[in-house]
Motif scaffolding. Structure first.
Motif, PDB file in Angstrom:
ATOM      1  N   TYR A  22       0.482  -1.291   0.229  1.00  0.00           N
ATOM      2  CA  TYR A  22       0.284  -0.101  -0.483  1.00  0.00           C
ATOM      3  C   TYR A  22       0.547   1.266  -0.046  1.00  0.00           C
ATOM      4  CZ  TYR A  22      -3.052   3.377   1.454  1.00  0.00           C
ATOM      5  OH  TYR A  22      -4.133   4.817   1.182  1.00  0.00           O
ATOM      6  N   ALA A  23       2.249   1.087   0.742  1.00  0.00           N
ATOM      7  CA  ALA A  23       2.768   2.899   0.627  1.00  0.00           C
ATOM      8  C   ALA A  23       3.355   2.863  -0.237  1.00  0.00           C
ATOM      9  CB  ALA A  23       3.515   2.238   1.892  1.00  0.00           C
ATOM     10  N   ASP A  24       3.898   1.981  -1.088  1.00  0.00           N
ATOM     11  CA  ASP A  24       4.227   1.829  -2.402  1.00  0.00           C
ATOM     12  C   ASP A  24       3.628   2.382  -2.966  1.00  0.00           C
ATOM     13  OD1 ASP A  24       7.096   1.507  -1.720  1.00  0.00           O
ATOM     14  OD2 ASP A  24       6.416  -0.240  -2.285  1.00  0.00           O
ATOM     15  N   HIS A  25       2.261   1.875  -3.392  1.00  0.00           N
ATOM     16  CA  HIS A  25       1.374   2.153  -4.767  1.00  0.00           C
ATOM     17  C   HIS A  25       0.773   3.410  -4.093  1.00  0.00           C
ATOM     18  CE1 HIS A  25      -2.496   2.348  -5.939  1.00  0.00           C
ATOM     19  NE2 HIS A  25      -3.406   2.600  -4.662  1.00  0.00           N
ATOM     20  N   ARG A  26       0.663   4.833  -2.525  1.00  0.00           N
ATOM     21  CA  ARG A  26       0.691   5.406  -2.835  1.00  0.00           C
ATOM     22  C   ARG A  26       1.561   6.237  -3.036  1.00  0.00           C
ATOM     23  NH1 ARG A  26      -1.783   8.044   3.203  1.00  0.00           N
ATOM     24  NH2 ARG A  26      -1.463  10.187   2.392  1.00  0.00           N
ATOM     25  N   THR A  27       2.925   6.218  -3.016  1.00  0.00           N
ATOM     26  CA  THR A  27       3.675   6.855  -2.837  1.00  0.00           C
ATOM     27  C   THR A  27       3.629   7.084  -4.558  1.00  0.00           C
ATOM     28  OG1 THR A  27       5.517   6.134  -1.798  1.00  0.00           O
ATOM     29  CG2 THR A  27       5.944   6.329  -3.721  1.00  0.00           C
ATOM     30  N   HIS A  28       2.923   5.407  -5.951  1.00  0.00           N
ATOM     31  CA  HIS A  28       2.962   5.987  -7.194  1.00  0.00           C
ATOM     32  C   HIS A  28       1.964   6.763  -7.116  1.00  0.00           C
ATOM     33  CE1 HIS A  28       3.059   4.913 -11.414  1.00  0.00           C
ATOM     34  NE2 HIS A  28       2.083   4.316 -10.805  1.00  0.00           N
ATOM     35  N   ARG A  29       0.765   6.974  -6.864  1.00  0.00           N
ATOM     36  CA  ARG A  29      -0.429   7.501  -7.049  1.00  0.00           C
ATOM     37  C   ARG A  29      -0.149   8.856  -7.002  1.00  0.00           C
ATOM     38  NH1 ARG A  29      -4.337   7.176  -2.113  1.00  0.00           N
ATOM     39  NH2 ARG A  29      -2.005   8.720  -1.543  1.00  0.00           N
ATOM     40  N   ASP A  30       1.070   9.047  -5.883  1.00  0.00           N
ATOM     41  CA  ASP A  30       1.190  11.018  -5.467  1.00  0.00           C
ATOM     42  C   ASP A  30       2.340  11.465  -6.592  1.00  0.00           C
ATOM     43  OD1 ASP A  30      -0.738  10.400  -3.064  1.00  0.00           O
ATOM     44  OD2 ASP A  30       1.295  10.430  -1.576  1.00  0.00           O
ATOM     45  N   GLU A  31       2.676  10.312  -7.330  1.00  0.00           N
ATOM     46  CA  GLU A  31       4.260  10.671  -8.233  1.00  0.00           C
ATOM     47  C   GLU A  31       3.126  10.768  -9.762  1.00  0.00           C
ATOM     48  OE1 GLU A  31       6.495   8.350  -7.688  1.00  0.00           O
ATOM     49  OE2 GLU A  31       7.436   9.149  -6.372  1.00  0.00           O
ATOM     50  N   GLY A  32       1.579  11.080  -9.497  1.00  0.00           N
ATOM     51  CA  GLY A  32       0.572  10.673 -10.856  1.00  0.00           C
ATOM     52  C   GLY A  32       1.510  11.998 -11.664  1.00  0.00           C
ATOM     53  N   GLU A  33       1.172  13.772 -11.090  1.00  0.00           N
ATOM     54  CA  GLU A  33       1.158  14.374 -12.169  1.00  0.00           C
ATOM     55  C   GLU A  33       2.550  14.431 -13.120  1.00  0.00           C
ATOM     56  OE1 GLU A  33      -0.653  17.941 -11.478  1.00  0.00           O
ATOM     57  OE2 GLU A  33      -1.993  16.793  -9.765  1.00  0.00           O
ATOM     58  N   ALA A  34       3.603  13.808 -12.398  1.00  0.00           N
ATOM     59  CA  ALA A  34       4.611  14.046 -13.039  1.00  0.00           C
ATOM     60  C   ALA A  34       4.738  13.052 -14.317  1.00  0.00           C
ATOM     61  CB  ALA A  34       6.234  14.090 -12.118  1.00  0.00           C
ATOM     62  N   ALA A  35       3.959  12.124 -14.255  1.00  0.00           N
ATOM     63  CA  ALA A  35       3.682  10.938 -15.315  1.00  0.00           C
ATOM     64  C   ALA A  35       2.543  11.622 -16.281  1.00  0.00           C
ATOM     65  CB  ALA A  35       3.458   9.414 -14.698  1.00  0.00           C
ATOM     66  N   GLY A  36       2.311  12.935 -16.075  1.00  0.00           N
ATOM     67  CA  GLY A  36       0.880  13.930 -16.469  1.00  0.00           C
ATOM     68  C   GLY A  36       0.013  12.732 -16.631  1.00  0.00           C
ATOM     69  N   VAL A  37      -1.120  11.904 -15.130  1.00  0.00           N
ATOM     70  CA  VAL A  37      -1.622  12.171 -14.683  1.00  0.00           C
ATOM     71  C   VAL A  37      -2.561  12.592 -13.428  1.00  0.00           C
ATOM     72  CG1 VAL A  37      -3.368   9.884 -13.927  1.00  0.00           C
ATOM     73  CG2 VAL A  37      -1.717   9.700 -15.998  1.00  0.00           C
ATOM     74  N   ARG A  38      -3.918  13.224 -13.306  1.00  0.00           N
ATOM     75  CA  ARG A  38      -3.804  13.809 -11.930  1.00  0.00           C
ATOM     76  C   ARG A  38      -5.501  12.771 -11.909  1.00  0.00           C
ATOM     77  NH1 ARG A  38      -7.527  18.106 -10.424  1.00  0.00           N
ATOM     78  NH2 ARG A  38      -8.874  18.188 -12.726  1.00  0.00           N
ATOM     79  N   ILE A  39      -4.932  12.304 -10.690  1.00  0.00           N
ATOM     80  CA  ILE A  39      -5.990  11.607  -9.934  1.00  0.00           C
ATOM     81  C   ILE A  39      -7.206  12.647  -9.336  1.00  0.00           C
ATOM     82  CG2 ILE A  39      -6.313  10.085  -8.627  1.00  0.00           C
ATOM     83  CD1 ILE A  39      -4.087   8.838  -8.373  1.00  0.00           C
ATOM     84  N   ILE A  40      -8.486  12.466 -10.013  1.00  0.00           N
ATOM     85  CA  ILE A  40      -9.413  13.812  -9.421  1.00  0.00           C
ATOM     86  C   ILE A  40     -10.188  12.951  -8.261  1.00  0.00           C
ATOM     87  CG2 ILE A  40     -11.847  14.437 -10.256  1.00  0.00           C
ATOM     88  CD1 ILE A  40      -9.089  15.480 -12.380  1.00  0.00           C
ATOM     89  N   PHE A  41     -10.113  11.388  -8.228  1.00  0.00           N
ATOM     90  CA  PHE A  41     -10.523  10.931  -6.725  1.00  0.00           C
ATOM     91  C   PHE A  41     -10.154   9.168  -7.722  1.00  0.00           C
ATOM     92  CE2 PHE A  41     -14.845  11.068  -9.212  1.00  0.00           C
ATOM     93  CZ  PHE A  41     -15.389  10.065  -8.979  1.00  0.00           C
ATOM     94  N   GLY A  42     -10.651   9.333  -5.858  1.00  0.00           N
ATOM     95  CA  GLY A  42     -10.476   7.540  -6.485  1.00  0.00           C
ATOM     96  C   GLY A  42     -10.055   6.685  -5.078  1.00  0.00           C
ATOM     97  N   GLY A  43     -10.274   5.373  -4.653  1.00  0.00           N
ATOM     98  CA  GLY A  43     -10.523   5.182  -3.638  1.00  0.00           C
ATOM     99  C   GLY A  43     -10.497   3.301  -3.543  1.00  0.00           C
ATOM    100  N   PRO A  44     -10.008   2.509  -2.675  1.00  0.00           N
ATOM    101  CA  PRO A  44     -10.729   0.789  -2.898  1.00  0.00           C
ATOM    102  C   PRO A  44     -11.720   0.485  -2.771  1.00  0.00           C
ATOM    103  CG  PRO A  44     -10.434   1.745  -0.513  1.00  0.00           C
ATOM    104  CD  PRO A  44     -10.003   2.759  -0.894  1.00  0.00           C
ATOM    105  N   LEU A  45     -12.611  -0.721  -3.738  1.00  0.00           N
ATOM    106  CA  LEU A  45     -13.326  -1.520  -4.032  1.00  0.00           C
ATOM    107  C   LEU A  45     -13.574  -2.544  -2.889  1.00  0.00           C
ATOM    108  CD1 LEU A  45     -13.297  -2.457  -7.682  1.00  0.00           C
ATOM    109  CD2 LEU A  45     -14.778  -0.739  -6.556  1.00  0.00           C
ATOM    110  N   GLN A  46     -14.505  -2.405  -2.051  1.00  0.00           N
ATOM    111  CA  GLN A  46     -14.873  -3.306  -0.716  1.00  0.00           C
ATOM    112  C   GLN A  46     -15.923  -4.256  -1.375  1.00  0.00           C
ATOM    113  OE1 GLN A  46     -16.643  -0.200   1.861  1.00  0.00           O
ATOM    114  NE2 GLN A  46     -13.949  -0.446   2.427  1.00  0.00           N
ATOM    115  N   SER A  47     -15.939  -5.473  -0.864  1.00  0.00           N
ATOM    116  CA  SER A  47     -16.431  -6.847  -0.699  1.00  0.00           C
ATOM    117  C   SER A  47     -18.433  -5.779  -0.418  1.00  0.00           C
ATOM    118  CB  SER A  47     -16.823  -8.002  -0.065  1.00  0.00           C
ATOM    119  OG  SER A  47     -16.206  -7.381   1.617  1.00  0.00           O
ATOM    120  N   ASP A  48     -19.253  -6.877  -0.486  1.00  0.00           N
ATOM    121  CA  ASP A  48     -21.190  -6.194  -0.738  1.00  0.00           C
ATOM    122  C   ASP A  48     -20.969  -5.949   0.407  1.00  0.00           C
ATOM    123  OD1 ASP A  48     -21.473  -6.216  -2.995  1.00  0.00           O
ATOM    124  OD2 ASP A  48     -22.241  -8.042  -3.372  1.00  0.00           O
TER     125      ASP A  48
END
Length: 96
Positions: A22-48
């Motif tokens: 998770y920490a590595d995923h979050r770091t990647h997510r936070d660096e999205g703009e440097a990769a040309g991607v701006r995250i508008i919103f997101g989060g985990p999907l959950q079981s029912d």
């Protein structure tokens, strides 16, 4: 700039690996703009019943599909097999 919806379902039995990375995923997510991607919103999907994370869902802004595909391919969840099935679609925002 166009929007894209990313819907990623975890591979079977991926929860322990998801938590580990998770920490590595979050770091990647936070660096999205440097990769040309701006995250508008997101989060985990959950079981029912809401007891378990089963994937990820997010809306991103990017110049093109190739930029989104590259960003997803470099995410630790993708590289380390947490995500099993990933669907990326162009998204037309009508509400919100």
């Amino acid at each position: 700039m166009p929007l894209f919806a990313v819907h990623a379902l975890d591979a079977p039995n991926a929860l322990p690996r998801r938590l580990e990375l998770y920490a590595d995923h979050r770091t990647h997510r936070d660096e999205g703009e440097a990769a040309g991607v701006r995250i508008i919103f997101g989060g985990p999907l959950q079981s029912d019943d809401g007891s378990e994370m089963i994937g990820s869902c997010f809306i991103v802004e990017a110049p093109d599909r190739e930029t989104v595909d590259s960003f997803i391919a470099n995410d630790p969840f993708m590289r380390q097999g947490v995500w099993g099935e990933v669907c990326v679609s162009r998204f037309l925002r009508r509400l919100g």
